[in-house]
Enzyme design. Sequence first.
Site, PDB file in Angstrom:
ATOM      1  N   ARG A 171       0.827  -1.206   0.000  1.00  0.00           N
ATOM      2  CA  ARG A 171       0.000   0.000   0.000  1.00  0.00           C
ATOM      3  C   ARG A 171       0.864   1.262   0.000  1.00  0.00           C
ATOM      4  O   ARG A 171       0.407   2.319  -0.380  1.00  0.00           O
ATOM      5  CB  ARG A 171      -0.886   0.028   1.261  1.00  0.00           C
ATOM      6  CG  ARG A 171      -1.959  -1.026   1.304  1.00  0.00           C
ATOM      7  CD  ARG A 171      -2.655  -1.055   2.671  1.00  0.00           C
ATOM      8  NE  ARG A 171      -3.266   0.211   3.041  1.00  0.00           N
ATOM      9  CZ  ARG A 171      -4.445   0.637   2.612  1.00  0.00           C
ATOM     10  NH1 ARG A 171      -5.147  -0.106   1.785  1.00  0.00           N
ATOM     11  NH2 ARG A 171      -4.917   1.790   3.008  1.00  0.00           N
ATOM     12  N   ARG A 175       9.704   6.443  -2.762  1.00  0.00           N
ATOM     13  CA  ARG A 175       9.933   7.374  -3.873  1.00  0.00           C
ATOM     14  C   ARG A 175      11.339   7.947  -3.839  1.00  0.00           C
ATOM     15  O   ARG A 175      11.837   8.299  -2.775  1.00  0.00           O
ATOM     16  CB  ARG A 175       8.946   8.536  -3.802  1.00  0.00           C
ATOM     17  CG  ARG A 175       7.516   8.083  -3.830  1.00  0.00           C
ATOM     18  CD  ARG A 175       6.621   9.158  -4.412  1.00  0.00           C
ATOM     19  NE  ARG A 175       5.241   8.727  -4.318  1.00  0.00           N
ATOM     20  CZ  ARG A 175       4.399   9.162  -3.390  1.00  0.00           C
ATOM     21  NH1 ARG A 175       4.776  10.083  -2.518  1.00  0.00           N
ATOM     22  NH2 ARG A 175       3.172   8.712  -3.345  1.00  0.00           N
ATOM     23  N   ARG A 247      -8.481  -6.486  13.943  1.00  0.00           N
ATOM     24  CA  ARG A 247      -7.913  -5.506  14.861  1.00  0.00           C
ATOM     25  C   ARG A 247      -8.979  -4.434  15.079  1.00  0.00           C
ATOM     26  O   ARG A 247      -9.727  -4.078  14.160  1.00  0.00           O
ATOM     27  CB  ARG A 247      -6.668  -4.842  14.263  1.00  0.00           C
ATOM     28  CG  ARG A 247      -5.566  -5.806  13.951  1.00  0.00           C
ATOM     29  CD  ARG A 247      -4.964  -6.430  15.170  1.00  0.00           C
ATOM     30  NE  ARG A 247      -4.125  -5.508  15.925  1.00  0.00           N
ATOM     31  CZ  ARG A 247      -3.599  -5.800  17.109  1.00  0.00           C
ATOM     32  NH1 ARG A 247      -3.854  -6.978  17.694  1.00  0.00           N
ATOM     33  NH2 ARG A 247      -2.822  -4.935  17.737  1.00  0.00           N
ATOM     34  N   ARG A 277      -0.487   6.338  15.942  1.00  0.00           N
ATOM     35  CA  ARG A 277      -0.469   7.668  15.337  1.00  0.00           C
ATOM     36  C   ARG A 277      -1.353   8.631  16.120  1.00  0.00           C
ATOM     37  O   ARG A 277      -2.192   8.211  16.923  1.00  0.00           O
ATOM     38  CB  ARG A 277      -0.907   7.617  13.868  1.00  0.00           C
ATOM     39  CG  ARG A 277      -2.260   6.993  13.624  1.00  0.00           C
ATOM     40  CD  ARG A 277      -2.502   6.803  12.113  1.00  0.00           C
ATOM     41  NE  ARG A 277      -3.747   6.102  11.868  1.00  0.00           N
ATOM     42  CZ  ARG A 277      -4.150   5.662  10.675  1.00  0.00           C
ATOM     43  NH1 ARG A 277      -3.420   5.862   9.595  1.00  0.00           N
ATOM     44  NH2 ARG A 277      -5.298   5.033  10.542  1.00  0.00           N
ATOM     45  N   GLU A 298      -4.226   7.059  18.608  1.00  0.00           N
ATOM     46  CA  GLU A 298      -4.814   5.826  18.078  1.00  0.00           C
ATOM     47  C   GLU A 298      -4.042   4.600  18.581  1.00  0.00           C
ATOM     48  O   GLU A 298      -2.840   4.506  18.373  1.00  0.00           O
ATOM     49  CB  GLU A 298      -4.743   5.919  16.553  1.00  0.00           C
ATOM     50  CG  GLU A 298      -5.622   4.965  15.827  1.00  0.00           C
ATOM     51  CD  GLU A 298      -5.699   5.316  14.338  1.00  0.00           C
ATOM     52  OE1 GLU A 298      -5.884   6.501  13.973  1.00  0.00           O
ATOM     53  OE2 GLU A 298      -5.543   4.382  13.535  1.00  0.00           O
ATOM     54  N   TYR A 346      -9.444  -5.839   3.541  1.00  0.00           N
ATOM     55  CA  TYR A 346      -8.954  -4.486   3.840  1.00  0.00           C
ATOM     56  C   TYR A 346      -9.306  -3.634   2.616  1.00  0.00           C
ATOM     57  O   TYR A 346      -8.643  -3.720   1.594  1.00  0.00           O
ATOM     58  CB  TYR A 346      -7.437  -4.614   4.003  1.00  0.00           C
ATOM     59  CG  TYR A 346      -6.640  -3.448   4.550  1.00  0.00           C
ATOM     60  CD1 TYR A 346      -7.129  -2.156   4.634  1.00  0.00           C
ATOM     61  CD2 TYR A 346      -5.339  -3.673   4.987  1.00  0.00           C
ATOM     62  CE1 TYR A 346      -6.337  -1.135   5.144  1.00  0.00           C
ATOM     63  CE2 TYR A 346      -4.549  -2.661   5.496  1.00  0.00           C
ATOM     64  CZ  TYR A 346      -5.064  -1.395   5.570  1.00  0.00           C
ATOM     65  OH  TYR A 346      -4.283  -0.385   6.065  1.00  0.00           O
ATOM     66  N   ASP A 348     -10.246   0.045   0.713  1.00  0.00           N
ATOM     67  CA  ASP A 348     -10.326   1.504   0.716  1.00  0.00           C
ATOM     68  C   ASP A 348     -11.746   1.910   0.307  1.00  0.00           C
ATOM     69  O   ASP A 348     -12.471   1.141  -0.338  1.00  0.00           O
ATOM     70  CB  ASP A 348      -9.305   2.090  -0.262  1.00  0.00           C
ATOM     71  CG  ASP A 348      -7.886   1.999   0.296  1.00  0.00           C
ATOM     72  OD1 ASP A 348      -7.735   2.039   1.525  1.00  0.00           O
ATOM     73  OD2 ASP A 348      -6.938   1.880  -0.499  1.00  0.00           O
TER      74      ASP A 348
HETATM   75  N1  UDP Z   1       2.910   1.252   8.035  1.00  0.00           N
HETATM   76  C1  UDP Z   1       4.086   1.314   8.757  1.00  0.00           C
HETATM   77  N2  UDP Z   1       4.528   2.535   9.180  1.00  0.00           N
HETATM   78  C2  UDP Z   1       3.854   3.668   8.936  1.00  0.00           C
HETATM   79  C3  UDP Z   1       2.657   3.609   8.186  1.00  0.00           C
HETATM   80  C4  UDP Z   1       2.212   2.380   7.764  1.00  0.00           C
HETATM   81  O1  UDP Z   1       4.709   0.303   9.025  1.00  0.00           O
HETATM   82  O2  UDP Z   1       4.317   4.742   9.384  1.00  0.00           O
HETATM   83  C5  UDP Z   1       2.444  -0.089   7.590  1.00  0.00           C
HETATM   84  C6  UDP Z   1       1.478  -0.694   8.629  1.00  0.00           C
HETATM   85  O3  UDP Z   1       1.690  -2.080   8.679  1.00  0.00           O
HETATM   86  C7  UDP Z   1       0.134  -0.352   8.042  1.00  0.00           C
HETATM   87  C8  UDP Z   1       0.389  -0.471   6.530  1.00  0.00           C
HETATM   88  O4  UDP Z   1       1.737   0.013   6.373  1.00  0.00           O
HETATM   89  O5  UDP Z   1      -0.854  -1.248   8.471  1.00  0.00           O
HETATM   90  C9  UDP Z   1      -0.560   0.320   5.660  1.00  0.00           C
HETATM   91  O6  UDP Z   1      -0.529   1.675   6.043  1.00  0.00           O
HETATM   92  P1  UDP Z   1      -1.719   2.692   5.763  1.00  0.00           P
HETATM   93  O7  UDP Z   1      -1.233   4.049   6.121  1.00  0.00           O
HETATM   94  O8  UDP Z   1      -2.227   2.447   4.399  1.00  0.00           O
HETATM   95  O9  UDP Z   1      -2.776   2.204   6.868  1.00  0.00           O
HETATM   96  P2  UDP Z   1      -4.259   2.720   7.253  1.00  0.00           P
HETATM   97  O10 UDP Z   1      -4.284   4.218   7.157  1.00  0.00           O
HETATM   98  O11 UDP Z   1      -5.195   1.995   6.329  1.00  0.00           O
HETATM   99  O12 UDP Z   1      -4.369   2.249   8.669  1.00  0.00           O
END
Ligand code: UDP
Length: 381
Positions: A171, A175, A247, A277, A298, A346, A348
């Site tokens: 996901r 870059r 989860r 976060r 969170e 999962y 979007d």
């Molecule tokens: N992830 C991570 N570090 C970060 C952000 C994301 O390891 O700082 C990993 C984590 O396993 C997460 C996955 O990447 O579940 C997908 O991240 P995304 O931001 O898409 O998650 P969402 O916003 O759907 O919770």
Amino acid sequence: MKVLMVGAGLSGAVIGRKMAEAGHDVTVIDSRDHVAGNCHTERDAETGVMVHVYGPHIFHTDDDEVWDYVNSFTRFKPYKNRVKSTTRGAVYSLPVNLHTINQYFGKTMRPDEARAFIEAQADTTIEEPQTFEEQALHFVGPDLYEAFFKGYTEKQWGCSPTELPASILKRLPVRFNYDDTYFVHRHQGMPENGYTAMVEAILDHPRIDVQLSTAFDPAMKGSFDHIVWSGPLDGYFDYELGRLGYRTLDFERFTADGDWQGCAVMNYGDRDVPYTRITEHKHFAPWEEHEGSVLYKEFSRACRPDDIPYYPIRLVKEKAMLADYIAKADTEPGVTFVGRLGTYRYLDMDVTIREALDTAEALLSAAKTGENLPVFVTSPL
Ligand code: UDP
């Protein structure tokens, strides 16, 4: 036909609307007291800030039809998600980009140099990464993996990244330029008045009857010709084969004056920080002005029976149980399973809407020709 939509989230609303427009009578029930499922938004009484009650939802899609669809119900404001991560005592930009790499390693590399530098660190012996950890080591090497992904992922998923599929990390891009937007999709934005207003507009049709705070009761089956189920797949069968793992999230709300963290989403990569976060909701609506601020810390944990399910876990154990539930569902006439919970994926928001539009079409065309309505339009596997 009389159709019962169980769940007033995106799937239920979009499918219900299409069926109502085609002349069917639609009842939408939801056990919660609001529509929009987990993308529900609500103005905070204290600060006036539009809060993403079940965590941040940012709309992004490359699907023109989906984009036109949502824009026909609400006005979208431009919004590009930019995420920061605090790890090991410093703040970096995500997804990993040239700025992150230069800052993390204390360098001033140009794109090609950075690419070569990361490639030298990456484990290229892993040809086809299967697990999250292999994927990370293959693409960013051990240092960035440990700083940004390992701790965060352990907190988010409650297991080792060696047990998770590579698809979760896919996901996130890496870059070798300074583009720090989280998503690359052509269409990105936020509904001006929140997602709940958008879903209310989708549900606003004379043939749709919405009943909130109304749990599904099997006795309802007799009053409808068909059920569209967007609740948990295992929940439909009263969990008789066991519970599919999810989860859930806990949010610790706090308020502040002015601007507390300067951005909408700050991730925390360190394992010893208990939350994943912090979101500062007013930054999701940069066109609004508020003096006060609402923030959510969170925390992720295993979902217990009475919790709200968020992320399907889908490890080997769950996949075996899922296959058993699918087999059971396939013999169940009169119901179609849809959405994140109904197909245990999962998803979007844009994909959810795409699938809902396709599902409505499949249901309507089967209804027209008198065929049995499909149990799954999108396979959960
Ligand atoms: N992830 C991570 N570090 C970060 C952000 C994301 O390891 O700082 C990993 C984590 O396993 C997460 C996955 O990447 O579940 C997908 O991240 P995304 O931001 O898409 O998650 P969402 O916003 O759907 O919770």
